[in-house]
Design a protein around this motif. Structure first.
Motif, PDB file in Angstrom:
ATOM      1  N   LYS A 381       1.868  -0.289   5.906  1.00  0.00           N
ATOM      2  CA  LYS A 381       1.402  -1.582   6.410  1.00  0.00           C
ATOM      3  C   LYS A 381       0.305  -2.112   5.505  1.00  0.00           C
ATOM      4  O   LYS A 381      -0.616  -1.394   5.120  1.00  0.00           O
ATOM      5  N   ASN A 382       0.422  -3.390   5.145  1.00  0.00           N
ATOM      6  CA  ASN A 382      -0.547  -4.066   4.288  1.00  0.00           C
ATOM      7  C   ASN A 382      -1.214  -5.160   5.099  1.00  0.00           C
ATOM      8  O   ASN A 382      -0.604  -6.192   5.379  1.00  0.00           O
ATOM      9  N   ALA A 405       2.071  -8.905   1.632  1.00  0.00           N
ATOM     10  CA  ALA A 405       0.807  -9.178   2.312  1.00  0.00           C
ATOM     11  C   ALA A 405       1.056  -9.431   3.799  1.00  0.00           C
ATOM     12  O   ALA A 405       1.961 -10.176   4.173  1.00  0.00           O
ATOM     13  N   GLY A 406       0.257  -8.793   4.637  1.00  0.00           N
ATOM     14  CA  GLY A 406       0.343  -9.010   6.070  1.00  0.00           C
ATOM     15  C   GLY A 406       1.599  -8.481   6.723  1.00  0.00           C
ATOM     16  O   GLY A 406       1.918  -8.862   7.854  1.00  0.00           O
ATOM     17  N   SER A 407       2.326  -7.593   6.054  1.00  0.00           N
ATOM     18  CA  SER A 407       3.595  -7.121   6.604  1.00  0.00           C
ATOM     19  C   SER A 407       3.702  -5.611   6.443  1.00  0.00           C
ATOM     20  O   SER A 407       2.779  -4.941   5.961  1.00  0.00           O
ATOM     21  N   PRO A 426      -5.366  -1.483  -0.822  1.00  0.00           N
ATOM     22  CA  PRO A 426      -5.467  -0.807   0.471  1.00  0.00           C
ATOM     23  C   PRO A 426      -4.175  -0.918   1.290  1.00  0.00           C
ATOM     24  O   PRO A 426      -3.602  -1.998   1.415  1.00  0.00           O
ATOM     25  N   VAL A 427      -3.725   0.191   1.838  1.00  0.00           N
ATOM     26  CA  VAL A 427      -2.578   0.224   2.739  1.00  0.00           C
ATOM     27  C   VAL A 427      -2.877   1.200   3.868  1.00  0.00           C
ATOM     28  O   VAL A 427      -3.815   1.999   3.799  1.00  0.00           O
ATOM     29  N   ARG A 428      -2.066   1.135   4.908  1.00  0.00           N
ATOM     30  CA  ARG A 428      -2.087   2.108   6.000  1.00  0.00           C
ATOM     31  C   ARG A 428      -0.691   2.711   6.098  1.00  0.00           C
ATOM     32  O   ARG A 428       0.297   2.024   5.824  1.00  0.00           O
ATOM     33  N   ALA A 429      -0.626   3.979   6.480  1.00  0.00           N
ATOM     34  CA  ALA A 429       0.656   4.669   6.432  1.00  0.00           C
ATOM     35  C   ALA A 429       0.786   5.655   7.581  1.00  0.00           C
ATOM     36  O   ALA A 429      -0.213   6.164   8.112  1.00  0.00           O
ATOM     37  N   ALA A 430       2.025   5.916   7.982  1.00  0.00           N
ATOM     38  CA  ALA A 430       2.312   6.892   9.030  1.00  0.00           C
ATOM     39  C   ALA A 430       3.697   7.468   8.795  1.00  0.00           C
ATOM     40  O   ALA A 430       4.548   6.851   8.136  1.00  0.00           O
TER      41      ALA A 430
END
Length: 461
Positions: A381-382, A405-407, A426-430
């Motif tokens: 997720k960005n 961006a934003g997705s 920067p990103v988020r991940a799972a």
């Protein structure tokens, strides 16, 4: 007469000279007062320090604990299943230290893995564990990464209702005992203390510290040495076991939380099988806005709704109207909050559940492993305003993934594999693991940045 005249002349010359000097002094004072004074400028000294890395230490939970199998001692714990461990072996073999498990019969597999610093460089170390239980009193799939210990952890989840058998697991990989404070947030506050010896893992039944709380949130604080705190959960509805889970603690409250890869499936219509959000505002009443969007969906696909929060009292909201699919959940609060989402999957008469916690921001190379089990997916997720390119190396292939961006995007990853994630921003991940239509299995967890990637620190006197 000539002498006196000479004296007069000398005296007059002195008077004239004194007048000239006095006039000069006055002029200097006037000019000095009108001229700008010299300024004193002091530029603060700043020193940029790159932290010296220490050895990388991660802790694995080991056996899944079962309560209530001894009719004489209902609080006694036994091993319901041992884990299958997957370790990133692309670098030097980590040092392994087994943790004692004195309070669980047949317990094994609790251990710490240490990546030793070489030439001031700490290795990126990752490992994960998974287990499947199929017994009369417990059934389901659980998986989680091995995590670094911490001084403070929040466990957002768990259940103490009839049929629930949840255990707070405290693992101390250090060389000195840890005094652990357990604070329970709920309709009433409660607290307890436990001492975890060095090199030992202990289990604390959640019902023993949070009795009667329908939506507990637990803060675990360690004094003396960092520990790993996690929550093992199992549930029986009527007489049928309906899942197990292994949940990690989160580091602390934030104003905005991102929860990735939330699974929504068809349910009979009661909240117990829906997607359920649990959220807590610390110290102040707050208003939270919950946004739900399908993975890869546009901004117009977001469904938002408000949730009123009372300070220090957990709230729970069932997202029962979601169509089957995979979703991102954003929670934004007017005060710092912690939150987690419980997801449930079904296959015939079988069911399994898992809690998903918030994903922190990742800005540097991060190692992660996917344990053995059902199909696995990496969610990215960005939240930024510019596209981010993420390099993925592992599983026998290298690839670049563009996260708009934003997705968000999803990428299949092979179970039992090791990976390196390298983002350009920067990103988020799972990671999520989900069984097929004939096999009710689900697990999920966020990726966290390694302490190895600490940023330089500006030191000012």
């Amino acid at each position: 007469m000539s002498t006196r005249r000479g004296i007069r002349i000398v005296t007059g010359a002195r008077v004239v000279a004194g007048a000239v000097v006095a006039a000069g002094c006055v002029l200097a004072v006037v000019l000095g007062a009108s001229a700008p004074l010299p300024g004193i400028r002091n530029t603060p000294a700043v020193s940029t320090v790159s932290p010296v890395p220490g050895d990388t230490v991660i802790v694995c939970n080991g056996s899944f604990r079962a309560l209530g199998r001894d009719s004489v001692r209902a609080e006694a714990m036994v091993s319901a299943a041992g884990p299958t461990l997957t370790v990133d072996r692309t670098q030097a073999e980590p040092e392994v230290a087994e943790l004692a498990m004195p309070d669980v019969t047949g317990g094994a597999g609790a251990q710490s893995l240490t990546g030793v610093v070489v030439d001031r460089v700490a290795p990126l170390l990752s490992a994960s564990e998974s287990m499947t239980v199929d017994a009369d009193d417990m059934r389901g799939f659980a998986a989680a990464p091995c995590r670094e210990p911490a001084t403070t952890s929040w466990l957002v989840g768990g259940d103490v209702s009839t049929g629930a058998s949840d255990v707070i697991v405290l693992s101390n990989p250090g060389d000195v005992p840890a005094t652990v404070q357990i604070d329970v947030y709920g309709e009433a506050r409660a607290a307890s203390t436990a001492v975890v010896p060095a090199g030992t893992q202990l289990g604390v039944p959640l019902a023993s510290v949070a009795a009667g709380e329908p939506r507990p949130v637990v803060q675990v604080t360690s004094d003396g040495v960092p520990i790993r705190a996690s929550l093992q959960s199992s549930l029986i509805r009527t007489l049928d076991p309906v899942g197990i889970d292994l949940q990690d603690g989160v580091t602390g409250p934030q104003d905005r939380l991102t929860l990735l890869g939330v699974q929504a499936s068809h349910a009979p219509g009661d909240d117990a099988t829906a997607v359920v959000l649990r959220v807590l505002s610390l110290e102040a009443d707050a208003q939270a806005v919950v946004g739900v969007r399908p993975v890869g969906g546009a901004a117009s696909d977001v469904e938002e709704f408000p949730v009123a929060l009372t300070a220090d009292v957990p709230a729970e909201v069932a997202l029962s109207g979601l169509e089957p699919g995979v979703y991102d959940v954003e929670v934004t609060g007017t005060a710092p909050i912690v939150a987690a989402v419980r997801q449930t999957v079904r296959a015939g008469t079988q069911a399994d559940f898992a809690w998903m916690t918030a994903a922190p921001e990742i800005v540097a190379e991060t190692a992660f492993t996917v344990p053995r089990g059902p199909s696995a997916t990496l969610l990215l997720k960005n939240n930024g305003a510019a596209d981010v390119s993420v390099g993925l190396a592992g599983g026998g292939e290298d690839q670049q993934v563009l996260v708009p961006a934003g997705s968000s995007v999803s990428v299949p990853v092979r179970a039992g594999s090791s990976w390196r994630l390298s983002p350009s921003g920067p990103v988020r991940a799972a990671v999520t693991m989900v069984g097929d239509d004939a096999d009710a299995k689900v697990a999920g967890w966020p990726l966290t940045p390694s302490a190895v990637n600490q940023q330089p620190i500006d030191v000012r006197p």
